[in-house]
Scaffold this motif. Structure first.
Motif, short mmCIF file in Angstrom:
data_model
loop_
_atom_site.label_atom_id
_atom_site.label_comp_id
_atom_site.label_asym_id
_atom_site.label_seq_id
_atom_site.Cartn_x
_atom_site.Cartn_y
_atom_site.Cartn_z
N ILE A 148 0.76 -1.17 -0.15
CA ILE A 148 -0.15 -0.34 -0.08
C ILE A 148 0.97 1.30 -0.20
O ILE A 148 1.78 1.63 0.50
CB ILE A 148 -0.75 -0.37 1.28
CG1 ILE A 148 -2.09 -0.91 0.87
CG2 ILE A 148 -1.45 1.66 1.34
CD1 ILE A 148 -3.14 -1.00 1.96
N GLY A 149 0.86 1.88 -0.90
CA GLY A 149 1.83 3.34 -1.21
C GLY A 149 0.25 4.42 -1.13
O GLY A 149 -0.27 4.96 -1.53
N ASP A 150 0.72 5.49 0.28
CA ASP A 150 -0.24 6.49 0.32
C ASP A 150 -0.53 7.79 0.03
O ASP A 150 0.18 8.39 0.56
CB ASP A 150 -0.35 6.04 1.99
CG ASP A 150 -1.43 7.19 2.76
OD1 ASP A 150 -2.52 7.58 1.76
OD2 ASP A 150 -1.66 7.24 4.10
N SER A 165 -1.13 5.11 9.64
CA SER A 165 -0.45 3.94 9.94
C SER A 165 -1.04 2.93 10.34
O SER A 165 -1.62 1.61 9.35
CB SER A 165 0.63 4.52 10.99
OG SER A 165 1.49 5.07 10.63
N LEU A 166 -2.05 3.03 11.40
CA LEU A 166 -3.06 2.43 11.74
C LEU A 166 -4.16 2.13 10.29
O LEU A 166 -4.56 0.94 10.42
CB LEU A 166 -3.41 2.84 12.96
CG LEU A 166 -3.07 3.14 14.40
CD1 LEU A 166 -3.55 3.77 15.23
CD2 LEU A 166 -2.56 1.79 15.21
N LYS A 167 -4.74 2.80 10.43
CA LYS A 167 -6.33 2.61 9.07
C LYS A 167 -4.82 2.06 8.13
O LYS A 167 -5.16 1.19 7.24
CB LYS A 167 -6.07 3.92 8.52
CG LYS A 167 -6.95 3.96 6.82
CD LYS A 167 -7.22 4.83 6.54
CE LYS A 167 -8.21 4.96 5.19
NZ LYS A 167 -8.04 6.75 4.87
N ASN A 168 -3.54 2.07 7.35
CA ASN A 168 -2.28 0.94 6.56
C ASN A 168 -2.82 0.16 6.78
O ASN A 168 -2.56 -1.36 5.75
CB ASN A 168 -1.31 1.87 5.90
CG ASN A 168 -1.44 2.68 5.12
OD1 ASN A 168 -2.58 3.58 4.96
ND2 ASN A 168 -0.60 3.88 5.89
N VAL A 169 -2.53 -0.62 7.92
CA VAL A 169 -2.33 -1.90 9.12
C VAL A 169 -3.66 -2.54 8.79
O VAL A 169 -3.82 -3.42 8.30
CB VAL A 169 -2.03 -2.19 10.14
CG1 VAL A 169 -1.90 -2.91 10.92
CG2 VAL A 169 -0.11 -1.47 10.23
N GLU A 170 -4.75 -2.00 8.97
CA GLU A 170 -6.10 -2.32 9.28
C GLU A 170 -6.02 -2.63 7.58
O GLU A 170 -7.07 -3.83 7.90
CB GLU A 170 -7.22 -1.64 9.44
CG GLU A 170 -7.57 -1.26 10.80
CD GLU A 170 -8.20 -0.52 11.78
OE1 GLU A 170 -8.99 0.58 10.42
OE2 GLU A 170 -8.00 0.58 12.74
N ASN A 204 7.38 6.24 14.60
CA ASN A 204 7.01 7.95 14.92
C ASN A 204 4.91 6.34 15.45
O ASN A 204 4.54 6.54 16.49
CB ASN A 204 5.75 8.29 14.29
CG ASN A 204 6.92 10.13 14.36
OD1 ASN A 204 6.68 10.65 15.50
ND2 ASN A 204 7.78 9.66 13.83
N ALA A 205 5.40 5.37 15.38
CA ALA A 205 3.43 4.31 15.68
C ALA A 205 4.17 3.19 15.83
O ALA A 205 3.36 2.16 16.05
CB ALA A 205 2.87 4.57 14.10
N ILE A 206 5.52 2.42 15.66
CA ILE A 206 5.42 1.20 15.81
C ILE A 206 4.88 0.95 17.08
O ILE A 206 4.15 -0.38 17.51
CB ILE A 206 6.80 0.76 15.48
CG1 ILE A 206 6.49 -0.84 14.84
CG2 ILE A 206 7.83 1.39 16.65
CD1 ILE A 206 8.14 -1.35 14.62
N LYS A 207 4.78 1.48 18.03
CA LYS A 207 4.66 0.97 19.44
C LYS A 207 2.93 0.97 19.47
O LYS A 207 2.50 0.18 20.24
CB LYS A 207 4.97 2.00 20.40
CG LYS A 207 4.52 1.35 22.39
CD LYS A 207 5.09 3.09 22.97
CE LYS A 207 4.33 2.65 24.44
NZ LYS A 207 4.71 3.92 25.35
#
Length: 259
Positions: free
Chosen positions: A35-37, A55-60, A80-83
């Motif tokens: 996915i390329g946002d 990032s959460l949206k992409n993972v979903e 910034n978002a892995i945690k």
């Protein structure tokens, strides 16, 4: 989750395809979904809360496509978002961050440069990594506007060369002999960077290391695909697919879709 499920990757744009390429090279029989946002690129100038939400949206999206493992093919999203991603999802998550550790073992002048986005360089995770190497001089340089130019297809242009020269010359003057590419977009600049830096400066990125880590995690979880045929490669973008295809149309068997 089964062995035949695909590996998922996401990035703010086309940069993560440099990671996908290394993963596909090492694990050619694995199906992959990228996915390329691009509509929201670049992530590097956004706030941390914005980066986390995207990032959460992409993972979903990738989990809805039944991915067995997710690669955050974006330094800014990882730092910034892995945690938050790991807290919210049970699927194996592999992040990416600037290859500072291997750079410190390669440098002869004890001076390395890191070219990355503002979102990566100003993150707490990146700052914590720098503290691990007190005996190495680490020159940080934010690559303002580089991602925008790449996303616009203006990789090999006078504008890009002038921008890179502006960023690199002060780093060279300080004795840098190793340059870390801290954004997955930047490996597409290697031909120009090599021309500008010459043979005396080593350029490294994280692509091969991420591919190896992906293989190790899949092996440990007994999730390696045992097919003998080449895996299917599916690429999603939320803008026109033309630029994405231009970076990948080199004989790869791929399908392009909008999301």
């Amino acid at each position: 989750m089964t062995k035949n499920n695909p590996i998922g990757l996401f990035d703010s744009g086309i940069g993560g395809t440099t990671i996908w390429r290394e993963v596909h090279k090492l694990l050619p029989n694995e199906d992959t979904i990228f996915i390329g946002d691009q509509l929201n690129a670049p992530y590097g100038i956004k706030t941390q809360s914005e980066i986390i939400a995207l990032s959460l949206k992409n993972v979903e999206c990738l989990l809805q496509l039944n991915c067995k493992l997710i690669i955050i093919a974006c330094n800014t999203a990882t730092t910034n978002a892995i945690k938050e991603i790991r807290q919210q999802f049970q699927v194996p998550i592999i992040g990416i961050e600037p290859a500072i550790k291997p750079a410190t073992s390669l440098t002869k002048t004890s001076t390395i440069g890191v070219l990355a986005t503002k979102g990566t360089i100003t993150s707490d995770l990146f700052s914590s990594k720098l503290k691990l190497y007190p005996n190495v001089k680490i020159i940080e340089q934010i690559g303002y506007n580089i991602v925008n130019l790449i996303e616009s297809g203006k990789t090999n242009t006078p504008e890009m060369r002038a921008l890179l020269k502006e960023y690199l010359d002060p780093m060279i003057a300080q004795g840098m002999d190793t340059l870390v590419l801290g954004c997955t977009h930047y490996p597409y600049l290697k031909p120009i960077l090599t021309e500008l830096l010459g043979d005396s400066i080593t350029i490294i990125d994280s692509g091969k290391a991420v591919a190896k880590q992906t293989k190790n995690v899949l092996q440990d979880l007994d999730l390696l695909n045992n097919k003998t045929s080449i895996g299917k490669c599916l690429f999603y973008t939320n803008t026109d697919t033309t630029i994405l295809q231009s970076f990948l149309d080199d004989g790869d068997i791929a399908e392009y879709k909008n999301f």
